[in-house]
Design an enzyme around this catalytic site. Structure first.
Site, PDB file in Angstrom:
ATOM      1  N   LYS A  44       0.823  -1.225   0.000  1.00 55.09           N
ATOM      2  CA  LYS A  44       0.000   0.000   0.000  1.00 55.09           C
ATOM      3  C   LYS A  44       0.851   1.267   0.000  1.00 55.09           C
ATOM      4  CE  LYS A  44      -2.230  -1.062   3.780  1.00 55.09           C
ATOM      5  NZ  LYS A  44      -1.773  -2.440   3.971  1.00 55.09           N
ATOM      6  N   THR A  45       1.825   1.320   0.898  1.00 51.11           N
ATOM      7  CA  THR A  45       2.630   2.534   1.012  1.00 51.11           C
ATOM      8  C   THR A  45       3.436   2.771  -0.254  1.00 51.11           C
ATOM      9  OG1 THR A  45       2.770   2.307   3.420  1.00 51.11           O
ATOM     10  CG2 THR A  45       4.422   3.695   2.357  1.00 51.11           C
ATOM     11  N   GLU A  85      -3.542   6.301   1.450  1.00 53.33           N
ATOM     12  CA  GLU A  85      -3.377   4.895   1.826  1.00 53.33           C
ATOM     13  C   GLU A  85      -4.562   4.492   2.700  1.00 53.33           C
ATOM     14  OE1 GLU A  85      -0.015   2.256   4.164  1.00 53.33           O
ATOM     15  OE2 GLU A  85       0.563   4.108   3.144  1.00 53.33           O
TER      16      GLU A  85
END
Length: 479
Positions: free
Chosen positions: A128-129, A172
């Site tokens: 995700k990051t 995010e």
């Protein structure tokens, strides 16, 4: 159900634990937008210092006096924001409730920001990051001036947040506590799905149900066709894939993969648009980059702009993050704390050794893994898988388990994990504290090695400990 947020710039907002990577990003956006932002955090961090520079007032104490201070001299009662990391017994939170202040979870404020403009929310178990950081960086390079709220420091911005003037916001969407079901983005991007956060999800079905709720809130969904759980359990408007024979809307067919990066043919709906060159190693990073390119294309960016910008991308902080050289060893910090993440990170590191090519200053000879288990519940659930993943390192050092506030589970420890690695025929040691970990790094590694430090706890402090030990040794030698 709590009343939906409706904020104006006259509303003071106070963050308990403002230095956290997720909290500071939201606080920074509000400060940039001229909100009256205050926060508290006993730890001094780069995020706290940046917030002060942006005009926020940051207290080091978390107590009733801080609540008294933020309520003084304001026309409206402050809104208090907490994350899941703040316990109900926190004295400042207790004082806020006692004063009758409205308290909301950070996800409610994030939802307000996401739902207020065109947005891309990046969800999934892994990546995700990195993916959200790449999307924000690419949109910025393409001149679309995005707002970004990221769970890591984006190198292009030097921060985990950016207040842009463009129509798009990139955020995010953390699934760890299920709060992402509050988000209603224009585009929901799901990287992959695998059981994690077993303190919140009893099984994979519960996680799938949450992700279905999230995807149902999105105007459109972009997902990873190569993830077996996603392709079997969720529907999507757009898919991406690295497979040559896939029917996915967006494809990147690998041409070369080595320790210095990736090259791939890029196709949209079966039509080749050109080649992607990514200066980041690992098949997982190619998938993340393809997802980012696909999201940016759906947001209106030109392929030519994205193709050029891709060659300059750098992963976010704590994602294969080179901290420096120590006594001839390269020290790299990574946030990997799930078996799949550990496996992908070690595979990438060993690819540098085997291919003779590297994104690091030089090609390492061996990989020494320093891993810190994070949470008793996760370590218990994945003990065997952690041991299997760590087995690909040449040496394994297991740091003291980081509990994240969980109660101990009998038989679950760093020593138990090291023993599992040993039983599989690999070299492993468990260390009792950070001082002994520093000594073990020196004993078990040699000049030319890559020391890969992995974990979501405080093991990232190892780099500063190593530097301190070197300074002390220098002083002793000089004396």
């Amino acid at each position: 159900m709590s009343q939906p947020l409706s904020l104006t710039a006259e509303q003071p907002v106070h963050f308990i634990g403002v230095g956290g990577i997720g909290m500071s990003a939201i606080a920074g956006i509000l400060a940039e937008r001229s909100y009256n932002v205050t926060g508290s955090d006993p730890k001094q961090s780069a995020q706290s210092q940046l917030l002060r520079q942006q005009g926020a007032r940051v207290f080091q104490q978390q107590n009733a006096a801080t609540i008294d201070a933020i309520c003084s001299g304001v026309d409206r009662a402050p809104l208090v924001v907490v994350s899941s990391a703040i316990p109900e017994t926190n004295p400042e939170l207790e004082a806020a409730r006692g004063a009758g202040l409205r308290v909301v979870h950070r996800s409610e404020l994030l939802a307000w920001l996401i739902n207020a403009q065109h947005s891309i929310a990046v969800a999934g178990s892994h990546g995700k990051t990195t993916t959200s950081s790449l999307i924000a960086s690419l949109l910025h390079s393409a001149g679309l001036d995005p707002t970004a709220i990221i769970g890591g420091v984006v190198p292009a911005f030097g921060s985990n947040a950016r207040n842009g003037a463009g129509e798009w916001l990139v955020a995010e969407a953390d699934e760890s506590d299920g709060s992402l079901v509050r988000f209603h983005p224009q585009l929901g991007l799901i990287t992959n799905l695998e059981l994690d956060h077993t303190d919140h999800y009893p099984n994979l079905d519960a996680l799938i149900a949450t992700m279905r709720r999230f995807s149902g809130n999105c105007s459109s969904v972009l997902a990873n066709r190569d993830c077996p759980v996603l392709s079997a359990e969720l529907s999507a408007d757009h898919w991406w894939s690295l497979q040559e024979n896939s029917s996915a809307h967006f494809r990147a067919v690998p041409l070369s993969l080595d320790g210095a990066g990736c090259r791939a043919d890029y196709l949209e709906d079966g039509r080749r648009l050109g080649e992607l060159a990514l200066p980041m190693a690992g098949i997982h990073n190619l998938s993340n980059a393809l997802a980012a390119v696909a999201a940016c294309r759906l947001a209106g960016a030109s392929f030519a702009d994205l193709q050029a910008a891709l060659t300059e991308l750098v992963p976010p902080g704590r994602r294969f993050d080179l901290r420096g050289e120590w006594q001839g060893r390269l020290i790299v910090d990574d946030y990997a704390h799930h078996p799949s993440e550990v496996d992908a990170t070690l595979t990438m590191a060993q690819l540098m050794v085997s291919s003779g090519k590297s994104t690091l200053p030089w090609v390492p000879k061996r990989v020494v893994a320093v891993f810190q288990p994070h949470r008793y519940s996760r370590t218990a659930q994945f003990m065997e898988r952690f041991a299997e993943a760590l087995g690909s390192a040449d040496e394994v050092l297991v740091a003291p388990l980081y509990s994240a506030g969980e109660a101990a589970i009998e038989g679950v420890s760093s020593a138990a994990l090291a023993e599992k690695v040993q039983q599989a025929g690999h070299s492993a040691r468990a260390l009792a504290d950070m001082d002994s970990l520093v000594d073990a790094v020196q004993q078990c590694s040699s000049a030319g090695d890559l020391v890969l430090v992995m974990g979501a706890g405080d093991v990232n402090q190892l780099w500063s400990r190593l530097q301190s030990s070197a300074d002390q040794q220098g002083l002793a030698t000089a004396a």
